[in-house]
Design an enzyme around this catalytic site. Structure first.
Site, PDB file in Angstrom:
ATOM      1  N   LYS A   1     -13.599  -0.102  17.374  1.00 58.51           N
ATOM      2  CA  LYS A   1     -12.291  -0.714  17.050  1.00 58.51           C
ATOM      3  C   LYS A   1     -11.409  -0.812  18.291  1.00 58.51           C
ATOM      4  O   LYS A   1     -10.714  -1.799  18.507  1.00 58.51           O
ATOM      5  CB  LYS A   1     -11.597   0.108  15.958  1.00 58.51           C
TER       6      LYS A   1
ATOM      7  N   PRO B   1      -1.906 -11.746  10.272  1.00 57.54           N
ATOM      8  CA  PRO B   1      -2.132 -11.574  11.712  1.00 57.54           C
ATOM      9  C   PRO B   1      -2.396 -10.101  12.016  1.00 57.54           C
ATOM     10  O   PRO B   1      -1.845  -9.217  11.342  1.00 57.54           O
ATOM     11  CB  PRO B   1      -0.800 -12.012  12.332  1.00 57.54           C
ATOM     12  N   ASP B   2      -3.248  -9.839  12.988  1.00 56.71           N
ATOM     13  CA  ASP B   2      -3.462  -8.457  13.439  1.00 56.71           C
ATOM     14  C   ASP B   2      -2.445  -8.175  14.541  1.00 56.71           C
ATOM     15  O   ASP B   2      -2.546  -8.695  15.657  1.00 56.71           O
ATOM     16  CB  ASP B   2      -4.903  -8.282  13.947  1.00 56.71           C
ATOM     17  N   ILE B   3      -1.435  -7.381  14.193  1.00 58.82           N
ATOM     18  CA  ILE B   3      -0.305  -7.163  15.113  1.00 58.82           C
ATOM     19  C   ILE B   3      -0.759  -6.392  16.348  1.00 58.82           C
ATOM     20  O   ILE B   3      -0.439  -6.749  17.485  1.00 58.82           O
ATOM     21  CB  ILE B   3       0.839  -6.431  14.375  1.00 58.82           C
TER      22      ILE B   3
ATOM     23  N   ASN C   1       0.847  -1.194   0.000  1.00 57.10           N
ATOM     24  CA  ASN C   1       0.000   0.000   0.000  1.00 57.10           C
ATOM     25  C   ASN C   1       0.880   1.241   0.000  1.00 57.10           C
ATOM     26  O   ASN C   1       2.098   1.144   0.009  1.00 57.10           O
ATOM     27  CB  ASN C   1      -0.960  -0.027   1.203  1.00 57.10           C
TER      28      ASN C   1
ATOM     29  N   ALA D   1       1.898   1.186  11.670  1.00 58.59           N
ATOM     30  CA  ALA D   1       2.109   0.591  10.336  1.00 58.59           C
ATOM     31  C   ALA D   1       0.776   0.348   9.641  1.00 58.59           C
ATOM     32  O   ALA D   1      -0.233   0.082  10.287  1.00 58.59           O
ATOM     33  CB  ALA D   1       2.858  -0.734  10.484  1.00 58.59           C
TER      34      ALA D   1
ATOM     35  N   LYS E   1     -10.039  -4.400  19.412  1.00 50.42           N
ATOM     36  CA  LYS E   1      -8.604  -4.711  19.379  1.00 50.42           C
ATOM     37  C   LYS E   1      -7.986  -4.708  20.774  1.00 50.42           C
ATOM     38  O   LYS E   1      -6.786  -4.911  20.915  1.00 50.42           O
ATOM     39  CB  LYS E   1      -7.882  -3.697  18.487  1.00 50.42           C
TER      40      LYS E   1
ATOM     41  N   LYS F   1       8.931 -16.622 -11.062  1.00 46.15           N
ATOM     42  CA  LYS F   1       8.016 -15.603 -11.578  1.00 46.15           C
ATOM     43  C   LYS F   1       6.834 -16.284 -12.289  1.00 46.15           C
ATOM     44  O   LYS F   1       7.055 -17.162 -13.139  1.00 46.15           O
ATOM     45  CB  LYS F   1       8.791 -14.714 -12.566  1.00 46.15           C
TER      46      LYS F   1
HETATM   47  O1  C5P Z   1      -8.359  -2.794  11.492  1.00 42.57           O
HETATM   48  P1  C5P Z   1      -7.565  -1.645  10.968  1.00 42.57           P
HETATM   49  O2  C5P Z   1      -6.621  -2.045   9.882  1.00 42.57           O
HETATM   50  O3  C5P Z   1      -8.392  -0.441  10.632  1.00 42.57           O
HETATM   51  O4  C5P Z   1      -6.698  -1.192  12.224  1.00 42.57           O
HETATM   52  C1  C5P Z   1      -5.682  -0.249  12.139  1.00 42.57           C
HETATM   53  C2  C5P Z   1      -4.724  -0.408  13.287  1.00 42.57           C
HETATM   54  O5  C5P Z   1      -4.412  -1.778  13.477  1.00 42.57           O
HETATM   55  C3  C5P Z   1      -3.411   0.277  13.034  1.00 42.57           C
HETATM   56  O6  C5P Z   1      -2.895   0.672  14.296  1.00 42.57           O
HETATM   57  C4  C5P Z   1      -2.553  -0.815  12.428  1.00 42.57           C
HETATM   58  O7  C5P Z   1      -1.177  -0.597  12.664  1.00 42.57           O
HETATM   59  C5  C5P Z   1      -3.044  -2.033  13.178  1.00 42.57           C
HETATM   60  N1  C5P Z   1      -3.024  -3.281  12.401  1.00 42.57           N
HETATM   61  C6  C5P Z   1      -2.118  -4.265  12.743  1.00 42.57           C
HETATM   62  N2  C5P Z   1      -2.113  -5.452  12.066  1.00 42.57           N
HETATM   63  C7  C5P Z   1      -2.993  -5.664  11.067  1.00 42.57           C
HETATM   64  C8  C5P Z   1      -3.921  -4.665  10.696  1.00 42.57           C
HETATM   65  C9  C5P Z   1      -3.905  -3.485  11.382  1.00 42.57           C
HETATM   66  O8  C5P Z   1      -1.301  -4.054  13.650  1.00 42.57           O
HETATM   67  N3  C5P Z   1      -2.973  -6.821  10.421  1.00 42.57           N
END
Ligand code: C5P
Length: 410
Positions: A340, A307-309, A211, A275, A344, A289
């Site tokens: 959110k 994964p959602d960090i 992105n 991020a 989270k 390729k």
């Molecule tokens: O769910 P969304 O992408 O809107 O959430 C944004 C927040 O979550 C940001 O702080 C981003 O750094 C974090 N994030 C993350 N890992 C992901 C997706 C989002 O840490 N896979």
């Protein structure tokens, strides 16, 4: 945290550049905050602002000439640096930067800098080609290696009509850096981890999904936390920014690598997830390729969720004391951000509205954010990303109480 510069003394060197007019505002901010300021105006600087305006704002004699008998007997170049707590060069032209690197002493400004026994902060300002020239870049690296702090430059439209990196930082941002220098380091003893930039998810050895995140906001936060005294680990996806000075920067590409690096950086007291992590990654990363298929249907890209960090850190057994995320919303900002925050399990969210006029937050220098906690929503006015970072570091400082990383690890 006290914000007065009372009893603090700064020496401001104004070198030649159109940005010199912004230094008048910097003088005003320092004076308004109770600080004492003396100024040296170089010959180049005098082409852009007059000694009279500098003297009027600083309420001090302005020094311009190494060979002036009056100046040297009243206030020699040695005393100018000895009586200051901090020396600021703003604007710092490509020329004065090169002269400092080479130890030239050909006018009052460079002689004072060479004889200085005080910390130096420089705010570069020049045309983007001059800034990007390897000569200037090498000079900046050399200065930073010698412990000279830099602020900016930033990207934007230039007085010459061109666009690029080279605009001097805004006076409020330089002022914030001066404040950060003078304050005791309020986050000393705290460990922070910051994520920044995009992630890059490979499809094959040459293609990827990513992105447009520039990393500017996350990098600015890492710098601000470092200036406040925190021990900062920055985990960054691929960006075109230099590693912030004094910050331990770990470079990663994928979300999986970013998560692993974050977990390795625990325990920490503070986590700021700035991020733009890619939500999905291709299920397959082809060894070779992927070839065109002639008349066949193009291959479909199957995706798996990353994964959602932020969420992982916020629910971790070594959860940092303060976990902060970002939220870009297109509508119902506060409601969506509050949901959110809960989803989270983080403590604060910095939310901004994107869409229509605000579409271009990625890569821009300005940001308009709201700080959302479980009990409060603050509208932070539009400000530079550096100012957002400094304000966040201040909020973190005000929030954190006693326990340091040793306690968190117990
Ligand atoms: O769910 P969304 O992408 O809107 O959430 C944004 C927040 O979550 C940001 O702080 C981003 O750094 C974090 N994030 C993350 N890992 C992901 C997706 C989002 O840490 N896979």
């Amino acid at each position: 945290m006290s914000k007065t510069l009372k009893d603090k003394s700064a020496l401001l060197i104004i070198s030649g550049g159109i940005a010199a007019y912004k230094s008048l505002e910097l003088i005003r901010l320092i004076k308004k905050s109770g600080g004492h300021i003396r100024c040296i105006l170089t010959k180049g600087g005098e082409q852009f602002v007059t000694p009279l305006s500098v003297a009027a704002l600083s309420e001090e004699t302005v020094y311009t000439d190494l060979w002036s008998l009056k100046d040297e007997t009243e206030m020699g170049h040695i005393r100018l640096s000895r009586e200051a707590d901090l020396i600021i060069v703003a604007p710092a032209s490509a020329n004065i930067i090169a002269q400092i690197v080479h130890g030239n002493a050909e006018d009052l400004a460079t002689t004072t800098l060479l004889a200085a026994d005080k910390p130096i902060l420089i705010a570069p300002a020049m045309n983007h080609m001059m800034w990007n020239n390897p000569a200037t870049q090498d000079n900046i690296t050399a200065l930073q290696a010698r412990g000279i702090e830099t602020i900016g430059p930033t990207e934007g439209d230039m007085a010459c009509g061109e666009h690029g990196m080279g605009r001097m930082s805004e006076p409020e941002d330089i002022f914030a850096a001066i404040n950060a220098f003078f304050f005791e380091k309020p986050l000393e003893g705290y460990k922070a981890l910051v994520t920044s930039g995009p992630t890059l998810e490979p499809l094959d050895p040459v293609r990827f999904i990513s992105n447009r995140s520039s990393g500017k906001q996350g990098h600015a936060i890492a710098s601000a936390l470092h200036k406040f005294g925190a021990d900062v680990t920055l985990i960054s996806g691929p960006v075109a920014l230099p590693d912030p000075a004094g910050v331990n920067t770990i470079h990663v590409e994928t979300a999986a690598e970013m998560l692993k690096a974050c977990e390795s950086a625990l325990p920490a007291n503070i986590a700021v997830c700035a991020a733009a992590v890619s939500d999905w990654a291709p299920t397959q990363n082809a060894d070779h390729k992927i070839k065109k298929r002639g008349d066949e249907t193009p291959p479909a890209i199957a995706l798996k969720e990353n994964p959602d960090i932020l969420k992982t850190l916020a629910s971790h057994k070594q959860r940092p004391q303060l976990v902060i995320g970002f939220a870009a919303e297109t509508e119902n900002l506060t409601e969506n951000a509050a949901a959110k925050l809960a989803r989270k399990n983080c403590d604060w969210l910095l939310a901004n509205l994107v869409g229509q006029d605000d579409k271009k937050i990625f890569g821009e220098d300005q940001n308009h954010v709201y700080l959302i906690t479980s009990s409060d929503t603050q509208d932070w006015r539009p400000m530079s990303k550096q100012a957002v970072a400094t304000k966040l570091a201040e909020e973190i400082t005000n929030h954190l109480e006693q326990p340091k990383v040793q306690d968190a690890a117990e």
